[in-house]
Design an enzyme around this catalytic site. Structure first.
Site, short mmCIF file in Angstrom:
data_model
loop_
_atom_site.label_atom_id
_atom_site.label_comp_id
_atom_site.label_asym_id
_atom_site.label_seq_id
_atom_site.Cartn_x
_atom_site.Cartn_y
_atom_site.Cartn_z
N GLN A 190 0.18 -1.26 -0.36
CA GLN A 190 0.30 -0.01 -0.10
C GLN A 190 0.88 1.60 -0.09
O GLN A 190 0.44 2.29 0.87
CB GLN A 190 -1.06 -0.08 1.25
N SER A 191 1.71 1.66 -0.95
CA SER A 191 3.23 2.22 -0.73
C SER A 191 1.98 3.64 -1.20
O SER A 191 1.69 3.15 -2.93
CB SER A 191 4.03 1.89 -1.72
N ASN A 192 2.01 4.56 -0.39
CA ASN A 192 1.73 5.69 -1.25
C ASN A 192 2.77 6.74 -1.69
O ASN A 192 2.43 7.38 -3.12
CB ASN A 192 1.60 6.85 -0.72
#
Ligand code: PLP
Length: 340
Positions: free
Chosen positions: A75-77
């Site tokens: 879930q890397s921004n």
């Protein structure tokens, strides 16, 4: 300090607002709490990576890259914002996603930031947790180079001296906003992970002798390790700026007491912080970064570390897109109307 010497793609919505949080301040009964809205930088729901990417992507363009690569947790921004920036510039983007949490949750694995990565047209490949992701990137990059591609590799979180320039600029912007309204800032608090945000901020604050202490609330590494990472990057950033001696080791303060059992695993106080910001201020935090940062802020207020009459600014680094990959943490939250 002349940031215009460095190539930059102007794309962020700046300056981001600096707002007072009346209801949260009242609820906590301590200092006056303000928020610097770097969740509103623009670019695919915003967040702190936009500022870093303005400098990184300009470097990629200057080198003639046709594809950028980066890596992060599922879930890397940062991955999402890199994919978005690449789309805007008409470059290809390849992302390596590391399964740091081992979650089988369907939304975690394909909603939130992952959905946006795909929508922006990035290609994605996955890696097991604990792999040397930088080495994995270099391996893929070399394969692409052998095919004749010109690859620009961005480190995780966009955290090198080039990316940190974005947060040197944020420090200037914040102090200038405070100056313009005669506002004294006593403390600055932000979440800290791959270190570029805190390193850039402290370099900028020290370079203009702002006299604002900065506390980074850790999301992964233990305190000592986090402070070393931030300090080393701050030294490189200061050197790049031509003021190599402005940051001392004692300027770098990280607190890793709010990490809990690991990266991406929220504690009860992380979830409480997310609910408080949503319900008192209509501001969305996330369970991986800004929720932990805000949990530290709230605890410092409750413990009297920030005193009544002082003014604290919380730098909101974004992350709300990740909420849609973490809905399971809030599964029991629905309220019923008593009259029904
Ligand atoms: C990446 C990120 C951070 C941490 O910033 P670093 O520069 O990596 O320390 C904080 N909050 C959010 C929402 C992020 O995406």
């Amino acid at each position: 300090m002349h940031l215009s010497r460095f190539p930059r793609v102007f794309l962020a919505h700046l300056p981001t607002p600096l707002e007072k949080l009346d209801r949260l301040s009242k609820e906590l009964g301590g200092p006056e709490i303000w928020i610097k809205r770097d969740d509103c930088t623009g670019l695919s729901t915003g967040g702190n990576k936009t500022r870093k990417l303005e400098f990184l992507m300009a470097e990629a363009l200057a080198l003639g890259a046709d594809i950028v690569m980066t890596q992060g947790a599922t879930q890397s921004n940062h991955a999402r914002q890199t994919a978005a920036f690449a789309a805007k510039l008409g470059m290809d983007c390849h992302i390596l996603l590391e399964d740091r949490t081992g979650s089988n949750d369907a939304n975690y694995n394909s909603n939130g930031n992952v959905l946006l990565d795909r929508l922006h047209g990035a290609t994605i490949s996955k890696r097991a947790g604990g792999m040397d992701m930088q080495a994995e990137m270099e391996m893929v990059a070399n394969k692409l180079r052998a095919e004749g591609r010109l690859v620009y590799v961005i480190p995780g979180g966009g955290s090198n001296a080039t990316g940190a320039l974005g947060y040197v600029n944020c420090a200037f912007e914040l102090v200038s906003q405070a100056n313009d309204r005669g506002m004294v800032i006593d403390h600055l608090v932000t979440a800290t992970g791959s270190a570029g945000t805190q390193a850039g901020l402290i370099t900028g604050l020290k370079a203009i002798n702002a006299g604002i202490p900065l506390t980074g609330i850790g999301v992964r590494a233990p305190k000592q390790k986090q402070e070393e990472n931030v300090y080393n990057l701050a030294l490189q950033t200061a050197k790049k700026l031509g003021c190599p001696d402005v940051v001392s080791r004692s300027d770098v303060v990280a607190d890793s007491d709010y990490v809990g059992s690991g990266y991406g695993i929220p504690r009860e106080d992380t979830l409480e912080a997310i609910r408080m910001f949503a319900q008192l201020e209509a501001i969305l935090l996330d369970p991986v970064y800004s929720g932990k940062g805000a949990a530290g802020l709230i605890d410092y207020c409750r413990k009297g570390k920030f005193k009544k009459g002082e003014r604290v600014v919380f730098l909101h680094t974004g992350g709300s897109a990740a909420l849609f990959g973490h809905d399971a943490f809030f599964a029991g939250d629905s309220k019923a109307l008593a009259a029904e």
